[in-house]
Design a protein around this motif. Structure first.
Motif, PDB file in Angstrom:
ATOM      1  N   ASP A 372       1.078  -1.065  -0.043  1.00  0.00           N
ATOM      2  CA  ASP A 372      -0.004  -0.074   0.092  1.00  0.00           C
ATOM      3  C   ASP A 372       0.739   1.321   0.006  1.00  0.00           C
ATOM      4  OD1 ASP A 372      -1.753   2.001   0.317  1.00  0.00           O
ATOM      5  OD2 ASP A 372      -2.577   1.067   2.223  1.00  0.00           O
ATOM      6  N   PRO A 373       1.071   1.959  -1.137  1.00  0.00           N
ATOM      7  CA  PRO A 373       1.860   3.152  -1.125  1.00  0.00           C
ATOM      8  C   PRO A 373       1.404   4.352  -0.228  1.00  0.00           C
ATOM      9  CG  PRO A 373       0.250   3.189  -3.064  1.00  0.00           C
ATOM     10  CD  PRO A 373       0.227   1.958  -2.349  1.00  0.00           C
ATOM     11  N   PHE A 374       0.184   4.284   0.258  1.00  0.00           N
ATOM     12  CA  PHE A 374      -0.154   5.136   1.282  1.00  0.00           C
ATOM     13  C   PHE A 374       0.491   5.090   2.655  1.00  0.00           C
ATOM     14  CE2 PHE A 374      -3.029   5.916  -2.037  1.00  0.00           C
ATOM     15  CZ  PHE A 374      -3.207   7.301  -2.282  1.00  0.00           C
ATOM     16  N   LYS A 375       0.874   3.704   2.826  1.00  0.00           N
ATOM     17  CA  LYS A 375       1.468   3.410   4.156  1.00  0.00           C
ATOM     18  C   LYS A 375       3.031   3.103   4.370  1.00  0.00           C
ATOM     19  CE  LYS A 375      -2.747   1.140   5.799  1.00  0.00           C
ATOM     20  NZ  LYS A 375      -3.569  -0.061   6.389  1.00  0.00           N
ATOM     21  N   GLU A 376       3.540   3.546   3.063  1.00  0.00           N
ATOM     22  CA  GLU A 376       4.973   3.334   2.931  1.00  0.00           C
ATOM     23  C   GLU A 376       5.381   4.712   3.315  1.00  0.00           C
ATOM     24  OE1 GLU A 376       7.001   0.611   2.034  1.00  0.00           O
ATOM     25  OE2 GLU A 376       5.163  -0.405   2.750  1.00  0.00           O
ATOM     26  N   LYS A 377       6.788   4.748   3.867  1.00  0.00           N
ATOM     27  CA  LYS A 377       7.561   5.906   3.981  1.00  0.00           C
ATOM     28  C   LYS A 377       8.349   5.875   2.687  1.00  0.00           C
ATOM     29  CE  LYS A 377      10.577   8.308   7.399  1.00  0.00           C
ATOM     30  NZ  LYS A 377       9.592   9.781   7.185  1.00  0.00           N
ATOM     31  N   LEU A 378       8.093   6.720   1.932  1.00  0.00           N
ATOM     32  CA  LEU A 378       8.757   6.913   0.561  1.00  0.00           C
ATOM     33  C   LEU A 378       9.847   7.876   0.866  1.00  0.00           C
ATOM     34  CD1 LEU A 378       5.719   6.679  -1.737  1.00  0.00           C
ATOM     35  CD2 LEU A 378       7.330   5.067  -1.240  1.00  0.00           C
ATOM     36  N   PRO A 379      11.236   7.753  -0.047  1.00  0.00           N
ATOM     37  CA  PRO A 379      12.307   8.524   0.207  1.00  0.00           C
ATOM     38  C   PRO A 379      11.728   9.986  -0.343  1.00  0.00           C
ATOM     39  CG  PRO A 379      12.485   7.153  -1.744  1.00  0.00           C
ATOM     40  CD  PRO A 379      11.316   6.718  -0.966  1.00  0.00           C
ATOM     41  N   GLU A 380      12.341  11.094   0.222  1.00  0.00           N
ATOM     42  CA  GLU A 380      12.072  12.574  -0.340  1.00  0.00           C
ATOM     43  C   GLU A 380      13.129  12.949  -1.259  1.00  0.00           C
ATOM     44  OE1 GLU A 380      12.026  14.927   3.278  1.00  0.00           O
ATOM     45  OE2 GLU A 380      10.628  14.047   4.144  1.00  0.00           O
ATOM     46  N   ALA A 381      12.727  13.961  -2.080  1.00  0.00           N
ATOM     47  CA  ALA A 381      13.749  14.502  -2.933  1.00  0.00           C
ATOM     48  C   ALA A 381      14.651  15.341  -2.279  1.00  0.00           C
ATOM     49  CB  ALA A 381      13.138  15.329  -3.928  1.00  0.00           C
ATOM     50  N   GLU A 382      15.862  15.804  -2.845  1.00  0.00           N
ATOM     51  CA  GLU A 382      16.754  16.333  -2.315  1.00  0.00           C
ATOM     52  C   GLU A 382      16.382  17.915  -1.933  1.00  0.00           C
ATOM     53  OE1 GLU A 382      20.348  16.553  -4.452  1.00  0.00           O
ATOM     54  OE2 GLU A 382      20.719  14.484  -4.650  1.00  0.00           O
ATOM     55  N   SER A 383      16.881  18.441  -0.956  1.00  0.00           N
ATOM     56  CA  SER A 383      16.725  19.661  -0.575  1.00  0.00           C
ATOM     57  C   SER A 383      17.660  20.464  -0.879  1.00  0.00           C
ATOM     58  CB  SER A 383      16.771  19.733   1.226  1.00  0.00           C
ATOM     59  OG  SER A 383      15.634  19.090   1.823  1.00  0.00           O
ATOM     60  N   ILE A 384      17.703  21.870  -0.627  1.00  0.00           N
ATOM     61  CA  ILE A 384      18.281  22.969  -1.162  1.00  0.00           C
ATOM     62  C   ILE A 384      20.032  22.649  -0.786  1.00  0.00           C
ATOM     63  CG2 ILE A 384      19.154  25.235  -0.953  1.00  0.00           C
ATOM     64  CD1 ILE A 384      16.200  26.028  -1.012  1.00  0.00           C
ATOM     65  N   PRO A 385      20.728  22.941  -1.613  1.00  0.00           N
ATOM     66  CA  PRO A 385      22.343  22.577  -1.322  1.00  0.00           C
ATOM     67  C   PRO A 385      22.829  23.652  -0.125  1.00  0.00           C
ATOM     68  CG  PRO A 385      22.095  22.663  -3.671  1.00  0.00           C
ATOM     69  CD  PRO A 385      20.809  22.957  -2.979  1.00  0.00           C
ATOM     70  N   GLU A 386      23.570  22.865   0.537  1.00  0.00           N
ATOM     71  CA  GLU A 386      24.099  23.771   1.782  1.00  0.00           C
ATOM     72  C   GLU A 386      24.490  25.219   1.302  1.00  0.00           C
ATOM     73  OE1 GLU A 386      24.078  24.242   5.659  1.00  0.00           O
ATOM     74  OE2 GLU A 386      23.772  22.281   4.704  1.00  0.00           O
ATOM     75  N   SER A 387      25.390  25.207   0.163  1.00  0.00           N
ATOM     76  CA  SER A 387      25.752  26.517  -0.313  1.00  0.00           C
ATOM     77  C   SER A 387      24.883  27.844  -0.790  1.00  0.00           C
ATOM     78  CB  SER A 387      26.692  26.437  -1.810  1.00  0.00           C
ATOM     79  OG  SER A 387      25.993  25.857  -2.712  1.00  0.00           O
ATOM     80  N   LEU A 388      23.547  26.960  -0.800  1.00  0.00           N
ATOM     81  CA  LEU A 388      22.546  28.033  -1.203  1.00  0.00           C
ATOM     82  C   LEU A 388      21.429  28.422  -0.193  1.00  0.00           C
ATOM     83  CD1 LEU A 388      21.518  26.671  -4.808  1.00  0.00           C
ATOM     84  CD2 LEU A 388      22.731  28.983  -4.265  1.00  0.00           C
ATOM     85  N   LYS A 389      21.723  27.881   0.964  1.00  0.00           N
ATOM     86  CA  LYS A 389      20.722  27.807   2.132  1.00  0.00           C
ATOM     87  C   LYS A 389      20.496  29.583   2.589  1.00  0.00           C
ATOM     88  CE  LYS A 389      20.160  23.409   3.729  1.00  0.00           C
ATOM     89  NZ  LYS A 389      20.368  22.510   5.071  1.00  0.00           N
ATOM     90  N   SER A 390      21.612  30.066   2.835  1.00  0.00           N
ATOM     91  CA  SER A 390      21.502  31.462   3.165  1.00  0.00           C
ATOM     92  C   SER A 390      20.892  32.548   2.154  1.00  0.00           C
ATOM     93  CB  SER A 390      22.828  32.103   3.785  1.00  0.00           C
ATOM     94  OG  SER A 390      23.670  31.887   2.508  1.00  0.00           O
TER      95      SER A 390
END
Length: 427
Positions: A372-390
């Motif tokens: 059941d895909p609604f009960k699976e903890k699916l992987p997230e996409a990448e967040s903002i690179p550390e160099s761009l966070k500020s």
């Protein structure tokens, strides 16, 4: 003495009359204001005889010019000279065009202007020498704000307040990975800061972008900010206020604005089959026949065929762990071995195979086992690179303030704000 006085009186009276006559002769003329010349596509239309029409079924560039007294040797020459700029075979039925003709008794065509869409057009000049170029109509980009309170579903709420349909789709795309739009609750709320395109300041030409959004679902806030992560390739995506991506590896649903008619259920029993155990290892999304079915993640088409109760279906292998399958299609759009991206249309909702109504049965495999895909903890996409966070934190600060400043009207769910012209392309 008496006569002298009378003469003086008559003299003054005559002088006074002459002065009055002079005053009456004075005529005050208003300055003549010449009307602005009518311009379109960069041409002064008053200089030509203008002929407007649309491409008819079966029309060709040659036939259009021949009907307007241009011979085929010249037509062939024009086509050869401009083919690096525009392929004359690309004329589409229903698209408008304009001929600028000499302003004389012969009315010989000098320029052909073809509108590829509401913004882009092609100009082919052939008065003396032959040349062609592509250009765009001047576009004004207007920033707008909107807010609403969901009373039934998101689509209906946004439509009721006159928001463009494209905006509804874009909103659902932004939150497709984080909010289950099939389970929205009455009272869920949203705010949007977005830009629209207008031609000549008045003709709507689509959504330019959604810059920031806020969605409150079950009293939980979800911010979304559009941020360019690669300026060279002009790649942007949506992130929350904590720099985390709103995307997930998989979409929550393979169809937009549908409803779940049957969930994954290993203990399902059906009266028609004498209440025998008939596990349902998929999730059914009811939707009208012909509704586009989307790939929920990037991957390679493993199967695109028809078999038994599955009807027409597509199966996609996403990686060594996950695969997905889409059953009962009216037709498939992809072939075995084809690579597809998340959100690509892979087919259309139908009723092939064993089905009591139009829907897509969505099946999900993890390590070869249907889950059941609604009960699976699916992987997230990448967040903002550390160099761009500020840079990101600084970028979203005014946008977040603008979002937070938009007020909800509990008595009027159809509220939109004043618009603001933010930029304009001058022709």
């Amino acid at each position: 003495m008496k006569y002298l006085v009378i003469l003086l009186f008559l003299s003054v009276a005559v002088t006074s009359c002459k002065e009055d006559e002079k005053q009456e002769d004075v005529v005050i003329t208003e300055p003549i204001i010449e009307p602005e010349p009518v311009k379109e596509f960069g041409f002064v239309l008053d200089d030509y005889v203008v002929k407007r029409d649309t491409v008819k079924n079966g029309d060709s560039f040659g036939e259009i010019l021949e009907r307007n007294h241009i011979g085929y040797p010249k037509i062939f020459n024009i086509a050869e000279k401009v083919r690096d700029t525009f392929d004359i075979r690309r004329l589409r039925a229903g698209q408008p065009y304009m001929l600028l003709c000499a302003n004389d008794s012969l009315q010989t065509p000098e320029t052909f202007i073809y509108q590829e869409n509401s913004i882009d057009y092609v100009v082919i000049n052939f008065k003396d020498s032959i040349s062609a170029y592509k250009d765009k109509k001047p576009i004004t980009i207007v920033e707008k704000e909107a807010s609403g309170i969901v009373m039934n579903n998101l689509s209906e709420t946004m439509e009721n307040q006159g928001l463009p349909y494209a905006l509804i789709n874009d909103m659902s795309d932004i939150y497709a990975w984080t909010i289950d739009f099939f389970r929205l609750q009455k009272g869920d709320r949203f705010k949007i800061v977005y830009k629209q395109r207008f031609i000549d300041d008045s003709i709507y030409a689509g959504i330019e972008s959604i810059d920031a959004a806020y969605f409150e679902h079950k009293n939980e806030p979800f911010y979304a900010f559009n941020f360019e992560v690669d300026s060279t390739k002009r790649i942007s995506d949506y992130f929350d206020e904590n720099t985390k991506s709103l995307r997930r590896t998989f979409l929550k649903a393979p169809v937009q604005f549908s409803r779940i008619s049957s969930r994954y259920n290993l203990n399902r029993r059906i009266a028609y089959y004498g209440y025998k155990l008939r596990p349902h290892k998929g999730t059914d999304f009811a939707a009208p026949i012909g509704t586009p079915i989307l790939a929920t993640a990037n991957g390679t088409v493993e199967e695109s065929t028809r078999r038994g109760g599955n009807g027409k279906y597509v199966k996609i292998k996403h990686n060594g762990t996950y695969s997905t399958q889409y059953l009962h299609m009216k037709d498939q759009k992809v072939k075995k071995g084809q690579y597809v991206k998340q959100g690509d249309v892979i087919g259309w909702v139908g009723m092939t195979g064993n089905t009591g109504g139009p829907h897509v049965c969505y099946r999900f495999w993890k390590n070869g086992k249907q889950v059941d895909p609604f009960k699976e903890k699916l992987p997230e996409a990448e967040s903002i690179p550390e160099s761009l966070k500020s840079k990101y934190v600084e970028f979203i600060e005014p946008l977040k303030s603008k979002l937070d400043g938009i007020q909800f009207d509990d008595h009027n769910t159809n509220s939109t704000s004043e618009e603001n012209i933010v930029t304009s392309n001058i022709q």
